[in-house]
Design a protein around this motif. Sequence first.
Motif, mmCIF file in Angstrom:
data_model
loop_
_atom_site.group_PDB
_atom_site.id
_atom_site.type_symbol
_atom_site.label_atom_id
_atom_site.label_comp_id
_atom_site.label_asym_id
_atom_site.label_seq_id
_atom_site.Cartn_x
_atom_site.Cartn_y
_atom_site.Cartn_z
ATOM 1 N N ILE A 71 0.865 -1.193 0.199
ATOM 2 C CA ILE A 71 -0.053 -0.130 0.129
ATOM 3 C C ILE A 71 0.887 1.339 0.083
ATOM 4 O O ILE A 71 0.820 2.222 -0.854
ATOM 5 C CB ILE A 71 -1.073 0.066 1.261
ATOM 6 C CG1 ILE A 71 -1.800 -1.420 1.167
ATOM 7 C CG2 ILE A 71 -1.806 1.489 1.344
ATOM 8 C CD1 ILE A 71 -2.754 -1.322 2.482
ATOM 9 N N LYS A 72 1.862 1.479 0.765
ATOM 10 C CA LYS A 72 2.785 2.556 0.921
ATOM 11 C C LYS A 72 3.439 2.936 -0.371
ATOM 12 O O LYS A 72 3.710 4.076 -0.857
ATOM 13 C CB LYS A 72 3.746 2.281 1.975
ATOM 14 C CG LYS A 72 3.340 2.247 3.373
ATOM 15 C CD LYS A 72 4.399 1.930 4.435
ATOM 16 C CE LYS A 72 3.816 1.975 5.855
ATOM 17 N NZ LYS A 72 4.937 1.567 6.844
ATOM 18 N N VAL A 74 2.755 1.779 -3.400
ATOM 19 C CA VAL A 74 1.703 2.274 -4.558
ATOM 20 C C VAL A 74 1.402 3.512 -4.448
ATOM 21 O O VAL A 74 1.361 4.555 -5.218
ATOM 22 C CB VAL A 74 0.247 1.178 -4.404
ATOM 23 C CG1 VAL A 74 -0.708 1.961 -5.460
ATOM 24 C CG2 VAL A 74 0.744 -0.150 -4.908
ATOM 25 N N ARG A 75 1.023 4.181 -2.999
ATOM 26 C CA ARG A 75 0.538 5.333 -2.875
ATOM 27 C C ARG A 75 1.723 6.461 -3.187
ATOM 28 O O ARG A 75 1.634 7.515 -3.161
ATOM 29 C CB ARG A 75 0.194 5.578 -1.420
ATOM 30 C CG ARG A 75 -1.268 4.942 -1.374
ATOM 31 C CD ARG A 75 -2.482 5.614 -2.120
ATOM 32 N NE ARG A 75 -3.758 4.933 -2.286
ATOM 33 C CZ ARG A 75 -4.194 4.084 -3.048
ATOM 34 N NH1 ARG A 75 -3.372 4.230 -4.401
ATOM 35 N NH2 ARG A 75 -5.528 3.606 -3.144
ATOM 36 N N GLU A 76 2.933 5.900 -3.486
ATOM 37 C CA GLU A 76 4.012 7.082 -3.545
ATOM 38 C C GLU A 76 3.889 7.493 -5.014
ATOM 39 O O GLU A 76 4.404 8.519 -5.409
ATOM 40 C CB GLU A 76 5.180 6.134 -3.410
ATOM 41 C CG GLU A 76 5.886 6.121 -1.980
ATOM 42 C CD GLU A 76 7.027 5.444 -1.896
ATOM 43 O OE1 GLU A 76 7.604 4.949 -2.958
ATOM 44 O OE2 GLU A 76 7.597 5.106 -0.647
ATOM 45 N N TRP A 77 3.364 6.889 -5.825
ATOM 46 C CA TRP A 77 3.209 7.177 -7.248
ATOM 47 C C TRP A 77 1.811 6.987 -7.970
ATOM 48 O O TRP A 77 1.413 7.224 -9.003
ATOM 49 C CB TRP A 77 4.190 6.042 -8.194
ATOM 50 C CG TRP A 77 3.878 4.806 -7.923
ATOM 51 C CD1 TRP A 77 4.571 4.165 -6.942
ATOM 52 C CD2 TRP A 77 3.138 4.113 -8.725
ATOM 53 N NE1 TRP A 77 4.074 2.692 -7.222
ATOM 54 C CE2 TRP A 77 3.324 2.481 -8.435
ATOM 55 C CE3 TRP A 77 2.559 4.050 -9.984
ATOM 56 C CZ2 TRP A 77 2.972 1.472 -8.702
ATOM 57 C CZ3 TRP A 77 2.054 2.907 -10.559
ATOM 58 C CH2 TRP A 77 2.100 1.708 -9.924
ATOM 59 N N SER A 78 0.876 6.332 -7.255
ATOM 60 C CA SER A 78 -0.537 6.126 -7.969
ATOM 61 C C SER A 78 -1.681 6.096 -6.990
ATOM 62 O O SER A 78 -1.607 5.766 -5.774
ATOM 63 C CB SER A 78 -0.644 4.599 -8.486
ATOM 64 O OG SER A 78 -1.813 4.299 -8.908
ATOM 65 N N SER A 79 -2.925 6.482 -7.455
ATOM 66 C CA SER A 79 -4.117 6.507 -6.694
ATOM 67 C C SER A 79 -4.921 5.461 -7.068
ATOM 68 O O SER A 79 -6.285 5.494 -6.698
ATOM 69 C CB SER A 79 -4.608 7.969 -6.975
ATOM 70 O OG SER A 79 -5.212 8.085 -8.456
ATOM 71 N N GLY A 101 -3.523 4.440 2.956
ATOM 72 C CA GLY A 101 -4.136 4.549 1.729
ATOM 73 C C GLY A 101 -4.963 3.613 1.192
ATOM 74 O O GLY A 101 -5.281 3.712 -0.237
ATOM 75 N N ALA A 102 -5.414 2.379 1.812
ATOM 76 C CA ALA A 102 -6.333 1.724 1.000
ATOM 77 C C ALA A 102 -7.628 2.243 0.940
ATOM 78 O O ALA A 102 -7.948 3.109 1.849
ATOM 79 C CB ALA A 102 -6.421 0.179 2.003
ATOM 80 N N ASP A 103 -8.418 1.965 0.045
ATOM 81 C CA ASP A 103 -9.672 2.474 -0.059
ATOM 82 C C ASP A 103 -10.812 1.724 0.757
ATOM 83 O O ASP A 103 -12.020 2.182 0.987
ATOM 84 C CB ASP A 103 -10.162 2.520 -1.550
ATOM 85 C CG ASP A 103 -9.451 3.296 -2.350
ATOM 86 O OD1 ASP A 103 -9.652 4.354 -2.540
ATOM 87 O OD2 ASP A 103 -8.174 2.926 -2.612
ATOM 88 N N TYR A 186 -8.541 10.361 10.082
ATOM 89 C CA TYR A 186 -8.523 11.185 8.478
ATOM 90 C C TYR A 186 -9.529 12.226 8.664
ATOM 91 O O TYR A 186 -9.299 13.324 8.541
ATOM 92 C CB TYR A 186 -8.766 10.029 7.637
ATOM 93 C CG TYR A 186 -8.930 10.831 6.180
ATOM 94 C CD1 TYR A 186 -7.725 11.055 5.471
ATOM 95 C CD2 TYR A 186 -10.225 11.225 5.784
ATOM 96 C CE1 TYR A 186 -7.920 11.748 4.280
ATOM 97 C CE2 TYR A 186 -10.500 11.528 4.403
ATOM 98 C CZ TYR A 186 -9.221 11.947 3.684
ATOM 99 O OH TYR A 186 -9.520 12.629 2.578
#
Length: 237
Positions: A71-72, A74-79, A101-103, A186
Amino acid sequence: MSSINQNKRTILVIEDDKSISNFICTALQSGGYIPLTASDGEQAKQMLASHGPDLILLDLGLPDMDGIEIIKWVREWSSVPIIVVSARGREADKVDALDFGADDYITKPFGLSELTARIRTALRHADRTSGSGAPGGETVTVGDLSIDIGKRRVMLGEREIRFTAIEYKIVSLLAKQVGRVLTYDYIIKEIWGPYASSDNQILRVNMANIRRKLEENPAEPKYIVTELGVGYRMLEK
Protein backbone atom coordinates in the motif's frame (compact mmCIF):
# COMPACT_ATOMS: atom_id res chain seq x y z
CA MET A 1 -2.66 -12.03 -31.73
CA SER A 2 -5.56 -11.71 -29.31
CA SER A 3 -6.36 -8.29 -27.88
CA ILE A 4 -7.75 -7.30 -24.49
CA ASN A 5 -11.18 -5.73 -24.53
CA GLN A 6 -10.41 -2.12 -23.63
CA ASN A 7 -13.85 -1.69 -22.10
CA LYS A 8 -13.16 -4.29 -19.43
CA ARG A 9 -11.46 -3.31 -16.17
CA THR A 10 -8.34 -5.17 -15.07
CA ILE A 11 -8.06 -6.17 -11.42
CA LEU A 12 -4.84 -7.41 -9.82
CA VAL A 13 -5.43 -10.08 -7.17
CA ILE A 14 -2.46 -10.19 -4.77
CA GLU A 15 -3.04 -13.40 -2.83
CA ASP A 16 -0.68 -16.26 -1.92
CA ASP A 17 -3.44 -18.83 -1.29
CA LYS A 18 -4.02 -20.30 -4.75
CA SER A 19 -7.50 -21.65 -3.97
CA ILE A 20 -8.70 -18.24 -2.76
CA SER A 21 -7.02 -16.53 -5.72
CA ASN A 22 -8.72 -18.89 -8.19
CA PHE A 23 -12.06 -18.42 -6.42
CA ILE A 24 -11.80 -14.62 -6.68
CA CYS A 25 -10.60 -14.70 -10.29
CA THR A 26 -13.51 -16.90 -11.36
CA ALA A 27 -15.94 -14.46 -9.75
CA LEU A 28 -14.22 -11.49 -11.41
CA GLN A 29 -14.39 -13.11 -14.84
CA SER A 30 -18.09 -13.82 -14.31
CA GLY A 31 -18.54 -10.15 -13.43
CA GLY A 32 -16.92 -8.99 -16.66
CA TYR A 33 -13.51 -8.06 -15.25
CA ILE A 34 -10.06 -9.19 -16.38
CA PRO A 35 -8.19 -10.70 -13.42
CA LEU A 36 -4.42 -10.62 -13.03
CA THR A 37 -2.67 -12.49 -10.23
CA ALA A 38 0.41 -12.20 -8.03
CA SER A 39 1.32 -14.55 -5.17
CA ASP A 40 3.88 -12.39 -3.36
CA GLY A 41 4.95 -8.77 -2.96
CA GLU A 42 7.77 -8.70 -5.49
CA GLN A 43 5.63 -10.31 -8.19
CA ALA A 44 2.88 -7.82 -7.33
CA LYS A 45 5.25 -4.88 -7.86
CA GLN A 46 6.26 -6.24 -11.26
CA MET A 47 2.65 -6.75 -12.30
CA LEU A 48 1.66 -3.29 -11.11
CA ALA A 49 4.49 -1.64 -13.04
CA SER A 50 3.90 -3.59 -16.25
CA HIS A 51 0.09 -3.83 -16.39
CA GLY A 52 -1.27 -0.74 -14.58
CA PRO A 53 -4.47 -2.43 -13.33
CA ASP A 54 -7.67 -0.47 -12.65
CA LEU A 55 -8.00 -1.87 -9.11
CA ILE A 56 -6.03 -3.97 -6.61
CA LEU A 57 -7.39 -6.69 -4.30
CA LEU A 58 -4.71 -7.15 -1.64
CA ASP A 59 -4.13 -9.79 1.02
CA LEU A 60 -1.97 -8.41 3.85
CA GLY A 61 -0.36 -11.74 4.77
CA LEU A 62 2.07 -12.19 1.89
CA PRO A 63 5.04 -14.61 2.15
CA ASP A 64 7.79 -12.07 1.45
CA MET A 65 6.44 -8.80 2.87
CA ASP A 66 3.50 -7.28 4.73
CA GLY A 67 0.72 -6.02 2.48
CA ILE A 68 0.94 -2.63 4.20
CA GLU A 69 4.31 -2.17 2.45
CA ILE A 70 2.56 -2.68 -0.90
CA ILE A 71 0.00 0.00 0.00
CA LYS A 72 2.76 2.46 0.97
CA TRP A 73 4.72 1.72 -2.20
CA VAL A 74 1.70 2.11 -4.51
CA ARG A 75 0.63 5.37 -2.86
CA GLU A 76 4.01 6.94 -3.61
CA TRP A 77 3.07 7.08 -7.28
CA SER A 78 -0.52 5.99 -7.90
CA SER A 79 -4.09 6.57 -6.69
CA VAL A 80 -5.35 3.22 -8.10
CA PRO A 81 -8.11 1.86 -5.82
CA ILE A 82 -6.89 -0.72 -3.28
CA ILE A 83 -9.30 -3.05 -1.49
CA VAL A 84 -7.73 -5.10 1.28
CA VAL A 85 -9.12 -8.65 1.52
CA SER A 86 -7.59 -10.10 4.66
CA ALA A 87 -8.10 -12.59 7.48
CA ARG A 88 -6.85 -9.92 9.89
CA GLY A 89 -9.98 -8.65 11.59
CA ARG A 90 -8.47 -6.45 14.30
CA GLU A 91 -9.55 -2.82 14.27
CA ALA A 92 -5.90 -1.71 14.39
CA ASP A 93 -5.14 -3.59 11.15
CA LYS A 94 -8.12 -2.00 9.40
CA VAL A 95 -7.18 1.49 10.61
CA ASP A 96 -3.54 1.06 9.53
CA ALA A 97 -4.50 -0.15 6.04
CA LEU A 98 -7.00 2.68 5.52
CA ASP A 99 -4.71 5.35 6.96
CA PHE A 100 -1.85 4.27 4.69
CA GLY A 101 -4.09 4.60 1.63
CA ALA A 102 -6.34 1.57 1.14
CA ASP A 103 -9.79 2.48 -0.15
CA ASP A 104 -11.67 -0.32 1.57
CA TYR A 105 -11.21 -3.38 3.80
CA ILE A 106 -13.03 -6.71 3.68
CA THR A 107 -12.43 -9.42 6.27
CA LYS A 108 -12.24 -13.08 5.26
CA PRO A 109 -14.45 -15.03 4.90
CA PHE A 110 -16.50 -12.77 2.65
CA GLY A 111 -19.45 -13.01 0.29
CA LEU A 112 -18.94 -12.54 -3.44
CA SER A 113 -21.88 -10.13 -3.70
CA GLU A 114 -20.26 -7.92 -1.06
CA LEU A 115 -16.87 -8.08 -2.78
CA THR A 116 -18.24 -7.16 -6.21
CA ALA A 117 -20.31 -4.33 -4.70
CA ARG A 118 -17.21 -2.91 -3.02
CA ILE A 119 -15.30 -3.18 -6.31
CA ARG A 120 -18.01 -1.27 -8.20
CA THR A 121 -18.04 1.45 -5.53
CA ALA A 122 -14.26 1.84 -5.58
CA LEU A 123 -14.15 2.04 -9.38
CA ARG A 124 -16.96 4.61 -9.49
CA HIS A 125 -15.19 6.71 -6.89
CA ALA A 126 -11.95 6.52 -8.88
CA ASP A 127 -13.78 7.58 -12.04
CA ARG A 128 -15.34 10.59 -10.27
CA THR A 129 -12.10 11.78 -8.69
CA SER A 130 -9.70 11.14 -11.57
CA GLY A 131 -7.95 14.19 -12.92
CA SER A 132 -8.66 17.31 -10.89
CA GLY A 133 -10.83 15.57 -8.30
CA ALA A 134 -14.46 16.20 -7.47
CA PRO A 135 -15.80 19.19 -9.43
CA GLY A 136 -17.01 22.17 -7.45
CA GLY A 137 -20.54 21.82 -8.78
CA GLU A 138 -20.91 18.11 -8.06
CA THR A 139 -24.11 16.89 -6.45
CA VAL A 140 -23.97 13.64 -4.51
CA THR A 141 -27.26 11.77 -4.14
CA VAL A 142 -27.85 8.98 -1.62
CA GLY A 143 -31.48 7.87 -1.62
CA ASP A 144 -33.54 10.92 -0.65
CA LEU A 145 -30.41 12.78 0.48
CA SER A 146 -28.81 15.27 -1.93
CA ILE A 147 -25.60 17.21 -1.20
CA ASP A 148 -24.81 20.04 -3.62
CA ILE A 149 -21.07 20.55 -3.05
CA GLY A 150 -20.87 23.76 -5.09
CA LYS A 151 -23.84 25.49 -3.44
CA ARG A 152 -23.11 23.98 0.01
CA ARG A 153 -26.72 22.89 0.18
CA VAL A 154 -28.12 19.68 1.68
CA MET A 155 -31.64 18.51 0.83
CA LEU A 156 -33.53 15.59 2.37
CA GLY A 157 -36.42 15.06 0.00
CA GLU A 158 -38.00 18.51 -0.39
CA ARG A 159 -36.63 19.80 2.92
CA GLU A 160 -33.36 21.71 3.27
CA ILE A 161 -31.22 20.58 6.20
CA ARG A 162 -29.42 23.29 8.16
CA PHE A 163 -26.01 22.32 9.50
CA THR A 164 -23.39 24.19 11.49
CA ALA A 165 -20.17 24.92 9.57
CA ILE A 166 -18.38 21.94 11.13
CA GLU A 167 -21.31 19.59 10.58
CA TYR A 168 -21.47 20.57 6.90
CA LYS A 169 -17.71 20.03 6.49
CA ILE A 170 -18.08 16.50 7.85
CA VAL A 171 -21.07 15.70 5.64
CA SER A 172 -19.42 17.08 2.50
CA LEU A 173 -16.15 15.24 3.24
CA LEU A 174 -18.03 11.94 3.47
CA ALA A 175 -20.08 12.81 0.38
CA LYS A 176 -17.00 13.52 -1.72
CA GLN A 177 -15.76 10.02 -0.92
CA VAL A 178 -19.13 8.27 -0.81
CA GLY A 179 -18.84 4.52 -0.31
CA ARG A 180 -15.38 4.75 1.28
CA VAL A 181 -14.54 4.22 4.93
CA LEU A 182 -12.90 7.35 6.35
CA THR A 183 -11.02 6.72 9.58
CA TYR A 184 -11.61 8.84 12.67
CA ASP A 185 -8.08 10.29 12.47
CA TYR A 186 -8.47 11.15 8.78
CA ILE A 187 -11.73 13.04 9.37
CA ILE A 188 -10.34 14.86 12.41
CA LYS A 189 -7.23 16.02 10.53
CA GLU A 190 -9.26 17.09 7.47
CA ILE A 191 -11.81 19.06 9.53
CA TRP A 192 -9.81 20.40 12.47
CA GLY A 193 -6.29 20.41 11.01
CA PRO A 194 -3.13 18.27 11.26
CA TYR A 195 -2.39 19.27 14.85
CA ALA A 196 -5.84 18.49 16.23
CA SER A 197 -6.15 16.06 19.12
CA SER A 198 -6.75 12.45 18.07
CA ASP A 199 -9.49 12.21 20.71
CA ASN A 200 -12.61 11.58 18.61
CA GLN A 201 -15.15 12.73 21.22
CA ILE A 202 -15.80 16.01 19.39
CA LEU A 203 -16.29 14.07 16.15
CA ARG A 204 -18.78 11.70 17.81
CA VAL A 205 -20.76 14.65 19.20
CA ASN A 206 -20.97 16.29 15.78
CA MET A 207 -21.91 12.99 14.13
CA ALA A 208 -24.72 12.48 16.66
CA ASN A 209 -26.06 15.95 15.77
CA ILE A 210 -25.78 15.18 12.04
CA ARG A 211 -27.71 11.95 12.45
CA ARG A 212 -30.47 13.63 14.43
CA LYS A 213 -30.96 15.99 11.49
CA LEU A 214 -30.67 13.38 8.73
CA GLU A 215 -31.89 10.06 10.01
CA GLU A 216 -35.47 9.00 10.67
CA ASN A 217 -34.02 6.65 13.29
CA PRO A 218 -30.48 7.71 14.32
CA ALA A 219 -29.93 4.31 15.94
CA GLU A 220 -30.40 2.65 12.53
CA PRO A 221 -28.77 5.09 10.09
CA LYS A 222 -29.52 4.89 6.36
CA TYR A 223 -27.02 7.45 5.12
CA ILE A 224 -23.89 7.51 7.32
CA VAL A 225 -22.89 4.30 9.05
CA THR A 226 -20.25 3.61 11.71
CA GLU A 227 -17.46 1.14 10.97
CA LEU A 228 -16.95 0.23 14.63
CA GLY A 229 -13.56 1.25 15.95
CA VAL A 230 -12.47 2.47 12.51
CA GLY A 231 -14.50 5.41 11.21
CA TYR A 232 -17.54 6.38 9.14
CA ARG A 233 -18.88 5.61 5.67
CA MET A 234 -21.56 7.41 3.65
CA LEU A 235 -23.53 4.65 1.99
CA GLU A 236 -23.80 4.64 -1.78
CA LYS A 237 -27.34 3.84 -2.97
